[in-house]
Design an enzyme around this catalytic site. Structure first.
Site, mmCIF file in Angstrom:
data_model
loop_
_atom_site.group_PDB
_atom_site.id
_atom_site.type_symbol
_atom_site.label_atom_id
_atom_site.label_comp_id
_atom_site.label_asym_id
_atom_site.label_seq_id
_atom_site.Cartn_x
_atom_site.Cartn_y
_atom_site.Cartn_z
ATOM 1 C CG ASP A 48 20.828 -35.102 13.702
ATOM 2 O OD1 ASP A 48 21.609 -35.674 12.657
ATOM 3 O OD2 ASP A 48 20.171 -34.543 14.433
ATOM 4 C CG HIS A 53 20.974 -33.024 9.928
ATOM 5 N ND1 HIS A 53 20.151 -33.638 11.453
ATOM 6 C CD2 HIS A 53 20.221 -31.755 10.138
ATOM 7 C CE1 HIS A 53 18.999 -32.800 11.984
ATOM 8 N NE2 HIS A 53 19.085 -32.163 10.980
ATOM 9 C CB SER A 90 16.449 -29.648 12.427
ATOM 10 O OG SER A 90 16.375 -30.937 11.750
#
Length: 419
Positions: free
Chosen positions: A67, A101, A266
């Site tokens: 990520d 994120h 996600s």
């Protein structure tokens, strides 16, 4: 909600859309749209997480989070994050996350809830951060880094690899990434990837989820119904909660982070990876095929797959808390068996039938007894039929079963579930 004490590069990108934010924030809701706290999101009760923690917390399992990096300094991730690696051209370190994120994904997987942070469902698992992008920017080597990320995760002992990032519209040879995925399969590693959030517009599958051997994860709501934004199609294998999932909205610094209710494929993927970690810690002798089969069998689709939710919303609690879950054959992949057997070398070679040893010829089977029979016959004048003429005949049966690789046919029901 506090868990029990834990044991201790060359890729041409024709349309650049790195989904470091889009796969998650594509489903942003109003702040505090759901009443739950980050320590007690709705799926904690649905999945009976507190009861599962009495059996397993993900201990002994490492989940690689491919990520935007993971900020390991946050209270709820303290002690949960390994060193990892930054594979960007200008690396800053795997623990640097300017987008937030990857840190949110790590929290959903293994956060402890400390300091008001996110409570993950597998707080006993360890996070291996692998930083592969820095946000929305042009990158002509992203998938090469994805391949390197998988290789690094496998070499580092990760059992689960989480891809909550992806891209659309890429072109070029996928050989390196395909080879890395194949090697992960040979090493008994599961790869989960978000299918994407363009279900209401382009409906294009995320690049990281469109490879054989990768488990594509879609998003559902509280009722287990398809979330409208979640990409649908043949690559959707399973689904996870993708609405009202707690996250952070970094506003200059994490110290002033604002809690909002977010979601997307996600988050669904992170929760699928965490579920696999829980199951693997409860059944450490299971293979990836058995973990995946158990997830598919117990999902809310009741064994039926469709293009919107796959086999349905995962239910790790049914695997860990209930009886009767049959993990099946350890070497047979319930979703990608034909693919894995076609690899060179195959992940699970065709079994070779065992041949029974040949029975010795009757003349040679018991030479001493036969010699005695001849002597007795000669003495009695009865010839070859005398003495042991009733000796039973021996019938040798040589059996072999070859298990043919293939994916079982599944009736696909085309249906549209709305959130």
């Amino acid at each position: 909600m506090t868990p029990p004490t834990l044991p201790a590069r060359r890729r041409a990108k024709t349309l650049s859309l790195l989904l470091a934010g889009a796969l998650y924030s594509g489903a942003v809701l109003a702040p505090h749209a759901a009443a739950e706290s980050p320590q007690d999101p709705w799926y904690m009760d649905t999945w009976r997480v507190q009861e599962m923690w009495e059996q397993a917390t993900g201990e002994g399992v490492t989940v690689a989070v491919v990520d935007t990096g993971v900020d390991a300094s946050l209270p709820h991730l303290e002690g949960q994050v390994l060193e990892g690696i930054d594979l960007n051209i200008d690396p800053d370190g795997a623990h640097v996350d300017t987008q937030g994120h990857g840190t949110i994904m790590a929290g959903a997987i293994a956060g402890t809830g400390e300091g008001g942070g996110i409570q993950g469902i597998a707080p006993g698992a360890k996070i291996l951060p692998i930083r592969v992008d820095k946000g929305l920017e042009f990158d002509f080597g992203q998938e090469d880094r994805w391949a390197q990320a998988i290789e690094y995760a496998v070499e580092s002992g990760a059992k689960v690899i989480n891809f909550s990032v992806g891209a659309e519209g890429v072109s070029g040879s996928p050989d390196g990434l395909e080879a890395a995925i194949a090697e992960a399969a040979r090493n008994d590693v599961l790869i989960f990837a978000a299918t994407g959030n363009s279900g209401e517009s382009r409906n294009i599958i995320s690049r990281s989820a469109d490879f054989p051997g990768v488990v594509g994860v879609g998003a559902v709501d509280r009722n287990g119904d398809h979330a409208a934004f979640s990409v649908h199609g043949s690559r959707v294998a399973l689904s996870g909660p993708g609405i009202d999932v707690p996250g952070y909205c970094p506003d200059g610094s994490w110290e002033e982070a604002c809690l909002i209710e977010r979601g997307g494929t996600s988050a669904a993927t992170a929760l699928a990876s965490a579920s696999a970690a829980l199951i693997w810690s409860a059944h450490p002798d299971w293979t990836k095929n058995q973990v995946l089969r158990a997830l598919a069998q117990t999902a809310e689709g009741d064994g039926q797959r469709d293009d919107y939710v796959g086999f349905g919303m995962i239910r790790p609690d049914r695997v860990i808390l209930e009886e009767g879950v049959d993990p099946g054959e350890p070497d047979v992949n319930p979703m990608f068996d034909a693919y894995e057997r076609a690899l060179d070398p195959p992940v699970s070679p065709e079994p070779v039938p065992e041949e029974e040893p040949e029975e010795p010829a009757e003349e040679d089977a018991v030479p001493e007894e036969r010699e005695q029979e001849r002597s007795d016959a000669a003495a009695s004048g009865a010839g070859g039929n005398g003495g042991s003429s009733n000796t039973p005949a021996l019938i040798g049966v040589v059996g072999g079963v070859i298990i043919l690789g293939g994916v079982a046919a599944v009736v696909i029901v085309s249906r549209r579930r709305t959130a």
